[in-house]
Design an enzyme around this catalytic site. Structure first.
Site, PDB file in Angstrom:
ATOM      1  N   LYS A  43       0.836  -1.208   0.000  1.00 24.64           N
ATOM      2  CA  LYS A  43       0.000   0.000   0.000  1.00 24.64           C
ATOM      3  C   LYS A  43       0.873   1.262   0.000  1.00 24.64           C
ATOM      4  O   LYS A  43       0.609   2.196  -0.735  1.00 24.64           O
ATOM      5  CB  LYS A  43      -0.931   0.041   1.218  1.00 24.64           C
ATOM      6  N   ARG A  58      11.875  -3.224  12.086  1.00 20.79           N
ATOM      7  CA  ARG A  58      10.795  -2.641  12.897  1.00 20.79           C
ATOM      8  C   ARG A  58      10.252  -3.706  13.842  1.00 20.79           C
ATOM      9  O   ARG A  58      10.085  -4.848  13.435  1.00 20.79           O
ATOM     10  CB  ARG A  58       9.649  -2.206  11.965  1.00 20.79           C
ATOM     11  N   ARG A 105      -9.817   0.841   9.156  1.00 18.48           N
ATOM     12  CA  ARG A 105      -9.354  -0.527   9.385  1.00 18.48           C
ATOM     13  C   ARG A 105     -10.396  -1.352  10.121  1.00 18.48           C
ATOM     14  O   ARG A 105     -10.158  -2.538  10.372  1.00 18.48           O
ATOM     15  CB  ARG A 105      -8.089  -0.470  10.234  1.00 18.48           C
ATOM     16  N   ARG A 143      -0.606  -9.160  13.448  1.00 26.40           N
ATOM     17  CA  ARG A 143      -1.142  -8.114  12.557  1.00 26.40           C
ATOM     18  C   ARG A 143      -2.008  -8.721  11.457  1.00 26.40           C
ATOM     19  O   ARG A 143      -3.045  -8.164  11.100  1.00 26.40           O
ATOM     20  CB  ARG A 143       0.010  -7.310  11.921  1.00 26.40           C
ATOM     21  N   ARG A 190      11.598  -7.628   5.945  1.00 28.72           N
ATOM     22  CA  ARG A 190      11.734  -6.190   5.662  1.00 28.72           C
ATOM     23  C   ARG A 190      12.685  -5.530   6.666  1.00 28.72           C
ATOM     24  O   ARG A 190      12.674  -5.836   7.851  1.00 28.72           O
ATOM     25  CB  ARG A 190      10.336  -5.573   5.785  1.00 28.72           C
TER      26      ARG A 190
HETATM   27  P1  AMP Z   1       0.571   0.358   9.234  1.00 29.18           P
HETATM   28  O1  AMP Z   1       1.834   1.069   8.963  1.00 29.18           O
HETATM   29  O2  AMP Z   1      -0.594   0.916   8.444  1.00 29.18           O
HETATM   30  O3  AMP Z   1       0.686  -1.135   9.113  1.00 29.18           O
HETATM   31  O4  AMP Z   1       0.183   0.669  10.771  1.00 29.18           O
HETATM   32  C1  AMP Z   1       1.042   0.325  11.833  1.00 29.18           C
HETATM   33  C2  AMP Z   1       0.278   0.230  13.139  1.00 29.18           C
HETATM   34  O5  AMP Z   1      -0.333   1.498  13.432  1.00 29.18           O
HETATM   35  C3  AMP Z   1      -0.867  -0.770  13.151  1.00 29.18           C
HETATM   36  O6  AMP Z   1      -0.438  -2.086  13.402  1.00 29.18           O
HETATM   37  C4  AMP Z   1      -1.738  -0.204  14.281  1.00 29.18           C
HETATM   38  O7  AMP Z   1      -1.171  -0.473  15.554  1.00 29.18           O
HETATM   39  C5  AMP Z   1      -1.602   1.294  14.055  1.00 29.18           C
HETATM   40  N1  AMP Z   1      -2.648   1.786  13.114  1.00 29.18           N
HETATM   41  C6  AMP Z   1      -2.446   2.322  11.877  1.00 29.18           C
HETATM   42  N2  AMP Z   1      -3.625   2.658  11.308  1.00 29.18           N
HETATM   43  C7  AMP Z   1      -4.586   2.315  12.186  1.00 29.18           C
HETATM   44  C8  AMP Z   1      -6.004   2.383  12.168  1.00 29.18           C
HETATM   45  N3  AMP Z   1      -6.684   2.872  11.109  1.00 29.18           N
HETATM   46  N4  AMP Z   1      -6.688   1.925  13.264  1.00 29.18           N
HETATM   47  C9  AMP Z   1      -6.028   1.438  14.320  1.00 29.18           C
HETATM   48  N5  AMP Z   1      -4.695   1.315  14.410  1.00 29.18           N
HETATM   49  C10 AMP Z   1      -3.966   1.750  13.352  1.00 29.18           C
END
Ligand code: AMP
Length: 216
Positions: free
Chosen positions: A13, A160, A88, A171, A127
């Protein structure tokens, strides 16, 4: 153009987002990036979000909804936006709809990127990221020239915490349970366009552009 990018972690994404915002000149709103930046700065939001991020859990809806609502009201979103990693959950999608209705706006399209779960595990656990400039590497197919040192800025390359295998599994499970239902949700609204995220980056991008440009 008011767009949402949907798809599991590791689907690409972020990569597609960079290409889309450049082509259509709209801001990229990544809730994951907003939380990571807040954690790095030690901001109050970061202190609240850190434990959720590190364990692969979702930050509570009230927190995320407030942040996105505020962001969408900023002037640079006037011509459109690309939401990446939000919504989400179904309650987040409902909150987004209410927020956009208040702003007299509507979602134009939801871009859904699909990738097999086995492939996602390999992509995410392999990664690596530069701590300084954020450049992305992979232990199998994008290895840095000098081990542990970023090719671009000389910064330290690290993994990370949310890319550790236990956290990646968590996740992906959270995605299945809480985010995947959004596919039906947006299909029912006739807004969903799905793409095979295992194809080369530029092929996926080309197909996304064809759909978006065919629509307008
Ligand atoms: P991402 O980089 O989009 O995978 O987001 C990393 C982390 O940020 C996720 O695993 C959640 O802990 C938090 N996060 C990001 N976007 C959201 C969302 N829309 N709702 C809840 N938690 C989020």
């Amino acid at each position: 153009m008011n767009l949402i990018l949907l798809g599991p972690p590791g689907a690409g994404k972020g990569t597609q987002a960079e290409l889309i915002i450049e082509r259509y000149n709209i801001p990229h709103i990544s809730t994951g990036d907003i939380f990571r930046a807040a954690v790095k700065e030690g901001a109050p939001l970061g202190l609240k979000a850190k434990e959720y991020l590190d364990s692969g859990q979702l930050v509570p809806d009230e927190i995320v909804n407030g942040i996105v609502k505020e962001r969408l009201q900023q002037a640079d979103c006037g011509n459109g936006f690309l939401l990446d990693g939000f919504p989400r959950t179904i309650p987040q999608a409902d909150a987004l709809e209410r927020c956009l209705a208040e702003l007299n706006r509507k979602i134009t399209a939801v871009i859904n990127i699909e990738v097999d779960f086995e492939v996602l595990m390999t992509r995410l656990t392999g990664r690596r990221v530069c701590r300084n400039c954020g450049a992305l590497y992979h232990i199998q197919n994008k290895v840095e020239k000098v081990p542990g040192v970023c090719d671009h800025c000389g910064g330290e390359i690290y993994q990370r915490e949310d890319d550790f295998p236990e956290t990646v599994e968590k996740r992906l499970q959270v995605y299945r349970n809480q985010t995947e239902p959004l596919i039906k949700y947006y299909q029912n609204k006739d807004l969903l366009f799905s793409f095979n995220g295992e194809e080369p980056i530029l092929v996926v991008f080309q197909k996304i552009c064809e759909v978006l440009e065919g629509k307008f």
